[in-house]
Every structure is written in C-alpha cells, then in structure tokens.
Design a protein around this motif. Structure first.
Motif, PDB file in Angstrom:
ATOM      1  N   ALA A 114      -9.878  -3.254 -12.036  1.00  0.00           N
ATOM      2  CA  ALA A 114     -10.162  -4.515 -12.736  1.00  0.00           C
ATOM      3  C   ALA A 114      -8.879  -5.309 -12.967  1.00  0.00           C
ATOM      4  O   ALA A 114      -8.854  -6.535 -12.779  1.00  0.00           O
ATOM      5  N   VAL A 115      -7.807  -4.623 -13.331  1.00  0.00           N
ATOM      6  CA  VAL A 115      -6.535  -5.310 -13.573  1.00  0.00           C
ATOM      7  C   VAL A 115      -5.975  -5.884 -12.272  1.00  0.00           C
ATOM      8  O   VAL A 115      -5.528  -7.043 -12.228  1.00  0.00           O
ATOM      9  N   THR A 116      -5.995  -5.100 -11.188  1.00  0.00           N
ATOM     10  CA  THR A 116      -5.450  -5.600  -9.923  1.00  0.00           C
ATOM     11  C   THR A 116      -6.279  -6.745  -9.367  1.00  0.00           C
ATOM     12  O   THR A 116      -5.721  -7.710  -8.838  1.00  0.00           O
ATOM     13  N   VAL A 117      -7.591  -6.663  -9.477  1.00  0.00           N
ATOM     14  CA  VAL A 117      -8.435  -7.773  -9.017  1.00  0.00           C
ATOM     15  C   VAL A 117      -8.187  -9.012  -9.876  1.00  0.00           C
ATOM     16  O   VAL A 117      -8.060 -10.127  -9.361  1.00  0.00           O
ATOM     17  N   GLY A 118      -8.085  -8.828 -11.184  1.00  0.00           N
ATOM     18  CA  GLY A 118      -7.801  -9.959 -12.075  1.00  0.00           C
ATOM     19  C   GLY A 118      -6.457 -10.601 -11.773  1.00  0.00           C
ATOM     20  O   GLY A 118      -6.335 -11.831 -11.699  1.00  0.00           O
ATOM     21  N   LEU A 119      -5.426  -9.780 -11.584  1.00  0.00           N
ATOM     22  CA  LEU A 119      -4.111 -10.320 -11.252  1.00  0.00           C
ATOM     23  C   LEU A 119      -4.117 -11.011  -9.892  1.00  0.00           C
ATOM     24  O   LEU A 119      -3.485 -12.060  -9.714  1.00  0.00           O
ATOM     25  N   GLY A 120      -4.813 -10.420  -8.928  1.00  0.00           N
ATOM     26  CA  GLY A 120      -4.875 -11.030  -7.600  1.00  0.00           C
ATOM     27  C   GLY A 120      -5.576 -12.371  -7.618  1.00  0.00           C
ATOM     28  O   GLY A 120      -5.098 -13.351  -7.020  1.00  0.00           O
ATOM     29  N   VAL A 121      -6.699 -12.454  -8.301  1.00  0.00           N
ATOM     30  CA  VAL A 121      -7.433 -13.723  -8.396  1.00  0.00           C
ATOM     31  C   VAL A 121      -6.597 -14.754  -9.159  1.00  0.00           C
ATOM     32  O   VAL A 121      -6.521 -15.925  -8.767  1.00  0.00           O
ATOM     33  N   ALA A 122      -5.937 -14.319 -10.214  1.00  0.00           N
ATOM     34  CA  ALA A 122      -5.075 -15.234 -10.972  1.00  0.00           C
ATOM     35  C   ALA A 122      -3.931 -15.743 -10.106  1.00  0.00           C
ATOM     36  O   ALA A 122      -3.612 -16.935 -10.138  1.00  0.00           O
ATOM     37  N   ARG A 123      -3.330 -14.866  -9.317  1.00  0.00           N
ATOM     38  CA  ARG A 123      -2.262 -15.297  -8.415  1.00  0.00           C
ATOM     39  C   ARG A 123      -2.756 -16.332  -7.418  1.00  0.00           C
ATOM     40  O   ARG A 123      -2.100 -17.339  -7.173  1.00  0.00           O
ATOM     41  N   ILE A 124      -3.918 -16.083  -6.846  1.00  0.00           N
ATOM     42  CA  ILE A 124      -4.460 -17.023  -5.858  1.00  0.00           C
ATOM     43  C   ILE A 124      -4.699 -18.379  -6.502  1.00  0.00           C
ATOM     44  O   ILE A 124      -4.287 -19.418  -5.978  1.00  0.00           O
ATOM     45  N   LEU A 125      -5.357 -18.393  -7.650  1.00  0.00           N
ATOM     46  CA  LEU A 125      -5.692 -19.661  -8.301  1.00  0.00           C
ATOM     47  C   LEU A 125      -4.458 -20.392  -8.817  1.00  0.00           C
ATOM     48  O   LEU A 125      -4.314 -21.600  -8.622  1.00  0.00           O
ATOM     49  N   ILE A 126      -3.569 -19.670  -9.474  1.00  0.00           N
ATOM     50  CA  ILE A 126      -2.391 -20.308 -10.066  1.00  0.00           C
ATOM     51  C   ILE A 126      -1.441 -20.813  -8.989  1.00  0.00           C
ATOM     52  O   ILE A 126      -0.945 -21.939  -9.070  1.00  0.00           O
ATOM     53  N   ALA A 169      -1.506   3.917 -11.773  1.00  0.00           N
ATOM     54  CA  ALA A 169      -1.832   2.580 -12.269  1.00  0.00           C
ATOM     55  C   ALA A 169      -0.645   1.633 -12.129  1.00  0.00           C
ATOM     56  O   ALA A 169      -0.801   0.485 -11.681  1.00  0.00           O
ATOM     57  N   VAL A 170       0.543   2.097 -12.483  1.00  0.00           N
ATOM     58  CA  VAL A 170       1.734   1.245 -12.375  1.00  0.00           C
ATOM     59  C   VAL A 170       2.013   0.889 -10.918  1.00  0.00           C
ATOM     60  O   VAL A 170       2.362  -0.256 -10.604  1.00  0.00           O
ATOM     61  N   GLY A 171       1.849   1.828 -10.016  1.00  0.00           N
ATOM     62  CA  GLY A 171       2.066   1.563  -8.592  1.00  0.00           C
ATOM     63  C   GLY A 171       1.104   0.518  -8.048  1.00  0.00           C
ATOM     64  O   GLY A 171       1.499  -0.378  -7.285  1.00  0.00           O
ATOM     65  N   CYS A 172      -0.154   0.593  -8.441  1.00  0.00           N
ATOM     66  CA  CYS A 172      -1.153  -0.371  -7.956  1.00  0.00           C
ATOM     67  C   CYS A 172      -0.910  -1.765  -8.525  1.00  0.00           C
ATOM     68  O   CYS A 172      -1.031  -2.764  -7.816  1.00  0.00           O
ATOM     69  N   VAL A 212       0.840  -1.203   0.000  1.00  0.00           N
ATOM     70  CA  VAL A 212       0.000   0.000   0.000  1.00  0.00           C
ATOM     71  C   VAL A 212       0.875   1.253   0.000  1.00  0.00           C
ATOM     72  O   VAL A 212       0.633   2.199  -0.759  1.00  0.00           O
ATOM     73  N   LEU A 213       1.914   1.251   0.840  1.00  0.00           N
ATOM     74  CA  LEU A 213       2.820   2.408   0.869  1.00  0.00           C
ATOM     75  C   LEU A 213       3.552   2.582  -0.459  1.00  0.00           C
ATOM     76  O   LEU A 213       3.760   3.715  -0.912  1.00  0.00           O
ATOM     77  N   ILE A 254      -2.774 -10.281  -0.537  1.00  0.00           N
ATOM     78  CA  ILE A 254      -3.266  -9.971  -1.889  1.00  0.00           C
ATOM     79  C   ILE A 254      -4.545  -9.142  -1.843  1.00  0.00           C
ATOM     80  O   ILE A 254      -4.726  -8.225  -2.636  1.00  0.00           O
ATOM     81  N   PHE A 255      -5.434  -9.428  -0.907  1.00  0.00           N
ATOM     82  CA  PHE A 255      -6.718  -8.711  -0.865  1.00  0.00           C
ATOM     83  C   PHE A 255      -6.499  -7.211  -0.705  1.00  0.00           C
ATOM     84  O   PHE A 255      -7.149  -6.411  -1.383  1.00  0.00           O
ATOM     85  N   ALA A 256      -5.596  -6.816   0.180  1.00  0.00           N
ATOM     86  CA  ALA A 256      -5.346  -5.381   0.393  1.00  0.00           C
ATOM     87  C   ALA A 256      -4.844  -4.717  -0.882  1.00  0.00           C
ATOM     88  O   ALA A 256      -5.251  -3.600  -1.209  1.00  0.00           O
ATOM     89  N   ALA A 257      -3.987  -5.411  -1.621  1.00  0.00           N
ATOM     90  CA  ALA A 257      -3.467  -4.839  -2.868  1.00  0.00           C
ATOM     91  C   ALA A 257      -4.531  -4.798  -3.956  1.00  0.00           C
ATOM     92  O   ALA A 257      -4.509  -3.914  -4.814  1.00  0.00           O
ATOM     93  N   MET A 258      -5.479  -5.736  -3.913  1.00  0.00           N
ATOM     94  CA  MET A 258      -6.528  -5.758  -4.939  1.00  0.00           C
ATOM     95  C   MET A 258      -7.530  -4.620  -4.755  1.00  0.00           C
ATOM     96  O   MET A 258      -8.044  -4.095  -5.736  1.00  0.00           O
ATOM     97  N   VAL A 259      -7.814  -4.241  -3.522  1.00  0.00           N
ATOM     98  CA  VAL A 259      -8.858  -3.242  -3.282  1.00  0.00           C
ATOM     99  C   VAL A 259      -8.317  -1.829  -3.078  1.00  0.00           C
ATOM    100  O   VAL A 259      -9.094  -0.902  -2.875  1.00  0.00           O
ATOM    101  N   GLN A 260      -7.015  -1.633  -3.166  1.00  0.00           N
ATOM    102  CA  GLN A 260      -6.464  -0.322  -2.870  1.00  0.00           C
ATOM    103  C   GLN A 260      -6.633   0.745  -3.953  1.00  0.00           C
ATOM    104  O   GLN A 260      -6.638   1.927  -3.621  1.00  0.00           O
TER     105      GLN A 260
END
Length: 189
Positions: free
Chosen positions: A129-141, A61-64, A31-32, A76-82
């Motif tokens: 949308a990109v951060t949530v997609g990447l986070g969900v992909a990370r969790i599943l993969i 966008a790049v930071g998130c 987050v920081l 991951i959840f904190a990074a997805m919703v930030q």
C-alpha cells in the motif's frame, strides 16, 4: 526566491528519481536493491536465530520503499508491484534452504512453507500500500509540477543534459570528390 529548477539542471522526466535533479536507477536496479535489502535482513535474522523475525520484515519494507523512491520515472510500476513478489520468492526459498520442511507428507510441507508467508502478510500488505501510494503520488506530482515535459521539451532538455559517460564519436572517413564508381572506372582504364 524561486523554487523551480532550471531546465539545464533538471533531469528529463522519464529518467528522474523522486528528486528532479537526480537520475534514478533503472527498474531492474530497484528490484535488485530491494532484494539486497531483504537478503540483508534475512542474513541478520539467520545469524541471530533460525527463524525470520521483525528484523527481516523491517529490511524488506525499507528496501521496497527505497526502491520506489530511487527508481526512474519510467520504472515506477515495477517498484510498486514488487513487494508481494519479493516476499513470495524469498520466504519459501529461505524455509526450503533451512531444510525445515516437515516430515509427514505434502500437507505438512505446504503448511511449513505457508506459515511464514501468512505471518508476513500484514507487513507485505502495508508495504505494498505504501509503495503503490508513493508511486501514484510520484506520477501525479511530477507530471503536474513539470507539465512542460512534453516529448519535444524532453529532447531539448536532453541536449543540455550531459550524462557522466559520453559516447566517443568515431572520426568520419574523409570524403573525396570522386564517387566509388568513378574510382573503379579510373582503375580499369
């Protein structure tokens, strides 16, 4: 050639970043980091002019996205919703600190604060949308790639995984054959 990573080199699932051999940053670090990238974009924009432009939005966008890739698996959840939270905090602070609040009442001030948020909404929506997609992909993969990362397996991996800082073990006091009660009884005699 095998592409699996030996357990001795693999970081436990809860601590790993997007790379299985690298420890991720904690959720608050991610987050920081995203706030720092956003702040850098704000600083560049304000040195070039007195409005927030696409430079700010690109850094935001790049930071998130970098935060959701670098964060530990457990954060991951904190990074997805930030992304919406960062935009909702930084833009009004910048607008208010520039002193560009409108004269003429509360209505004009609300419009002055809301206009940059409305202009940044498409970028915020895509970034979220990109951060949530990447986070969900990370969790599943990561869970599918390492199904043996059960709690027992993680503990055995942690024993072989040595972090950079190791705790210093305190020397234990020598034990004597006498118990405390025997020692005090001997003093009284």
């Amino acid at each position: 050639m095998s592409t699996t990573i030996p357990p001795a080199r693999r970081v436990p699932l809860a601590d790993r970043s997007v790379v299985a051999t690298k420890t991720g940053v904690p959720w608050w670090g991610a987050v920081l980091g995203a706030f720092a990238m956003t702040g850098t974009g704000i600083a560049i924009d304000l040195t070039l002019g007195d409005t927030l432009t696409k430079i700010f939005l690109v850094f935001y966008a790049v930071g998130c996205v970098a935060a959701v890739l670098a964060v530990q698996h457990r954060g991951i959840f904190a990074a997805m919703v930030q992304p919406p939270l960062i935009l909702a905090v930084t833009v009004p602070l910048v607008v208010h600190s520039l002193g560009s609040s409108a004269r003429g009442g509360l209505r004009n001030e609300i419009i002055t604060l809301a206009l940059p948020l409305i202009n940044g909404f498409p970028t915020m929506a895509v970034t979220t949308a990109v951060t949530v997609g990447l986070g969900v992909a990370r969790i599943l993969i990561q869970r599918r790639a390492y199904p043996s990362d059960t709690p027992e397996r993680i503990e055995s991996d942690r024993e072989s995984y040595r972090p950079r800082r190791q705790l210093i073990q305190r020397p234990t006091a020598p034990t004597s054959s006498k118990t405390r009660s025997e020692a005090t009884a001997g003093r009284g005699a």
